[in-house]
Design a protein around this motif. Structure first.
Motif, PDB file in Angstrom:
ATOM      1  N   PRO A   3       0.839  -1.211   0.000  1.00 50.41           N
ATOM      2  CA  PRO A   3       0.000   0.000   0.000  1.00 50.41           C
ATOM      3  C   PRO A   3       0.871   1.257   0.000  1.00 50.41           C
ATOM      4  N   SER A   5       0.508   3.930   1.736  1.00 52.13           N
ATOM      5  CA  SER A   5       0.726   4.421   3.090  1.00 52.13           C
ATOM      6  C   SER A   5       0.479   3.268   4.065  1.00 52.13           C
ATOM      7  N   PRO A   6       1.117   3.330   5.241  1.00 49.97           N
ATOM      8  CA  PRO A   6       0.941   2.235   6.196  1.00 49.97           C
ATOM      9  C   PRO A   6      -0.491   2.174   6.717  1.00 49.97           C
ATOM     10  N   ARG A   7      -0.917   0.980   7.087  1.00 50.77           N
ATOM     11  CA  ARG A   7      -2.268   0.805   7.621  1.00 50.77           C
ATOM     12  C   ARG A   7      -2.403   1.465   8.982  1.00 50.77           C
ATOM     13  N   PHE A   8      -1.369   1.343   9.817  1.00 53.02           N
ATOM     14  CA  PHE A   8      -1.415   1.874  11.173  1.00 53.02           C
ATOM     15  C   PHE A   8      -0.439   3.028  11.335  1.00 53.02           C
ATOM     16  N   ARG A  46      -1.498   2.527  18.361  1.00 53.65           N
ATOM     17  CA  ARG A  46      -1.526   2.652  16.915  1.00 53.65           C
ATOM     18  C   ARG A  46      -2.951   2.983  16.492  1.00 53.65           C
ATOM     19  N   GLU A  48      -5.466   3.155  13.166  1.00 48.33           N
ATOM     20  CA  GLU A  48      -5.644   2.737  11.787  1.00 48.33           C
ATOM     21  C   GLU A  48      -6.029   3.949  10.941  1.00 48.33           C
ATOM     22  N   ASN A  49      -5.491   4.007   9.732  1.00 52.01           N
ATOM     23  CA  ASN A  49      -5.801   5.106   8.816  1.00 52.01           C
ATOM     24  C   ASN A  49      -7.298   5.353   8.692  1.00 52.01           C
ATOM     25  N   ASP A  50      -8.077   4.278   8.559  1.00 54.35           N
ATOM     26  CA  ASP A  50      -9.526   4.417   8.424  1.00 54.35           C
ATOM     27  C   ASP A  50     -10.145   5.090   9.640  1.00 54.35           C
TER      28      ASP A  50
END
Length: 83
Positions: A3, A5-8, A46, A48-50
């Motif tokens: 991806p 960008s990182p997920r976390f 951490r 998450e991006n979402d």
């Protein structure tokens, strides 16, 4: 393909995105306004991006609601007025 960008994100990453301090992000996570998880033996947070995007969307919705309330209360919608 990895991806873009990182997920976390770390608290520092989130602080940079929101242009606030790490302490302010920590307070948001601890209060539950911003969802995060603790990982590892030292309990590092951490996000998450979402979850960050959801938080930002909720803040925009809240600002829109507050602005509409102000428009209704003031009657003319001029939020810069000194009245």
């Amino acid at each position: 393909m990895p991806p873009s960008s990182p997920r976390f994100l770390t608290l520092a990453d989130v602080a940079e995105v929101l242009n606030v301090t790490v302490r302010q992000v920590y307070a948001l996570v601890r209060s539950g306004e911003l969802r995060g998880i603790q990982i590892g033996g030292r309990g590092q947070w951490r996000i998450e991006n979402d979850q960050l995007e959801d938080y930002i969307a909720r803040q925009y919705a809240r600002a829109d609601h507050d602005t509409r309330q102000l428009d209704v209360t003031s009657g003319d919608g001029d939020i810069t007025s000194d009245r």
